[in-house]
Design a protein around this motif. Sequence first.
Motif, mmCIF file in Angstrom:
data_model
loop_
_atom_site.group_PDB
_atom_site.id
_atom_site.type_symbol
_atom_site.label_atom_id
_atom_site.label_comp_id
_atom_site.label_asym_id
_atom_site.label_seq_id
_atom_site.Cartn_x
_atom_site.Cartn_y
_atom_site.Cartn_z
ATOM 1 N N PHE A 1 1.107 -1.166 0.089
ATOM 2 C CA PHE A 1 0.153 -0.112 -0.103
ATOM 3 C C PHE A 1 0.724 1.174 0.308
ATOM 4 N N PHE A 2 2.492 1.102 0.950
ATOM 5 C CA PHE A 2 2.933 2.118 0.480
ATOM 6 C C PHE A 2 3.217 2.532 -0.649
ATOM 7 N N ILE A 3 3.806 1.309 -1.598
ATOM 8 C CA ILE A 3 4.415 1.758 -3.315
ATOM 9 C C ILE A 3 3.201 1.839 -3.874
ATOM 10 N N LEU A 4 1.866 1.782 -3.243
ATOM 11 C CA LEU A 4 0.705 2.441 -4.650
ATOM 12 C C LEU A 4 0.667 3.686 -4.251
ATOM 13 N N LEU A 5 0.662 3.611 -2.943
ATOM 14 C CA LEU A 5 0.268 4.903 -2.236
ATOM 15 C C LEU A 5 1.340 5.916 -2.711
ATOM 16 N N THR A 6 2.362 5.886 -3.788
ATOM 17 C CA THR A 6 3.573 6.372 -3.766
ATOM 18 C C THR A 6 2.882 6.866 -5.657
ATOM 19 N N GLY A 7 2.724 5.514 -6.181
ATOM 20 C CA GLY A 7 2.279 5.214 -7.724
ATOM 21 C C GLY A 7 0.825 6.779 -7.695
ATOM 22 N N THR A 8 -0.059 6.246 -7.246
ATOM 23 C CA THR A 8 -1.160 6.882 -7.576
ATOM 24 C C THR A 8 -1.381 8.433 -7.110
ATOM 25 N N SER A 9 -0.374 8.859 -6.198
ATOM 26 C CA SER A 9 0.148 10.375 -5.998
ATOM 27 C C SER A 9 0.755 10.808 -7.406
ATOM 28 N N ILE A 10 2.361 9.989 -8.227
ATOM 29 C CA ILE A 10 2.236 10.465 -9.286
ATOM 30 C C ILE A 10 1.449 10.487 -11.058
ATOM 31 N N TRP A 11 0.624 9.547 -10.450
ATOM 32 C CA TRP A 11 -0.229 9.431 -11.250
ATOM 33 C C TRP A 11 -1.041 10.147 -12.082
ATOM 34 N N THR A 12 -1.054 11.011 -10.133
ATOM 35 C CA THR A 12 -2.384 12.566 -10.134
ATOM 36 C C THR A 12 -1.322 12.953 -11.249
ATOM 37 N N TYR A 13 -0.385 14.011 -10.694
ATOM 38 C CA TYR A 13 0.709 14.868 -11.272
ATOM 39 C C TYR A 13 1.129 14.051 -12.600
ATOM 40 N N TYR A 14 0.876 12.755 -13.309
ATOM 41 C CA TYR A 14 0.965 12.787 -14.538
ATOM 42 C C TYR A 14 -0.428 13.638 -15.226
ATOM 43 N N GLY A 15 -1.354 13.153 -14.405
ATOM 44 C CA GLY A 15 -2.774 13.117 -15.011
ATOM 45 C C GLY A 15 -2.712 14.970 -15.106
ATOM 46 N N PHE A 16 -1.741 15.954 -14.163
ATOM 47 C CA PHE A 16 -2.187 16.985 -14.717
ATOM 48 C C PHE A 16 -1.539 17.900 -15.798
ATOM 49 N N LEU A 17 -0.595 17.086 -15.596
ATOM 50 C CA LEU A 17 -0.049 17.448 -16.406
ATOM 51 C C LEU A 17 0.004 17.242 -17.497
ATOM 52 N N LYS A 18 -0.862 15.853 -18.418
ATOM 53 C CA LYS A 18 -1.235 15.634 -19.692
ATOM 54 C C LYS A 18 -3.146 16.006 -19.784
ATOM 55 N N ASP A 19 -3.478 17.030 -18.861
ATOM 56 C CA ASP A 19 -4.825 17.774 -19.042
ATOM 57 C C ASP A 19 -6.250 16.270 -18.453
ATOM 58 N N ASP A 20 -5.513 15.055 -18.012
ATOM 59 C CA ASP A 20 -5.962 14.114 -18.334
ATOM 60 C C ASP A 20 -6.806 13.446 -17.237
ATOM 61 N N LEU A 21 -8.953 13.707 -17.115
ATOM 62 C CA LEU A 21 -9.584 14.362 -16.245
ATOM 63 C C LEU A 21 -9.168 12.743 -15.447
#
Lengths: 87, 87
Positions: free
Chosen positions: A41-61
């Motif tokens: 769950f620690f690794i998952l949380l790190t991943g989903t946090s970075i995916w959120t950032y990636y989503g903002f970068l790509k404007d992907d709702l």
Amino acid sequence: MNINETLIGIVAGTCTSTAVIPQLVKTIKEKKAEDVSPLMFFILLTGTSIWTYYGFLKDDLPIIVTNIFSSLVTITMLFMKFRFSSK
Amino acid sequence: MNINETLIGIVAGTCTSTAVIPQLVKTIKEKKAEDVSPLMFFILLTGTSIWTYYGFLKDDLPIIVTNIFSSLVTITMLFMKFRFSSK
């Protein structure tokens, strides 16, 4: 981005972001999480946090919304893991 | 897509796709997975499969590669769950 792609992204994101919920319910109901790996769950949380950032970068709702939700569920699961494992 | 975005996507995808590995290792080592929810991994597998399709639709390599890997690890974890829970 067309509507079909957005819809598929939302369905995919809904699955991956709600996946932790059955584990959370099981853990709260049975009040034990000995066999559950906290590192997962620690690794998952790190991943989903970075995916959120990636989503903002790509404007992907779909990526943004589902990963914010996923992070919140994962944080809750981590709390439950430590609450019930220390007993 | 620029190189920075691709890199961030790869880091994020590496986290979310490797997250199940610590759980898999813990389960194989301890030979028990009673507290682990199988429904979590079924929903996760559905999600990563649809994310793979979404990646193909959007021509997004980080999404494709990491979700294929994630699906394989999740399938393995499901096998282990049922192998060690039936004992």
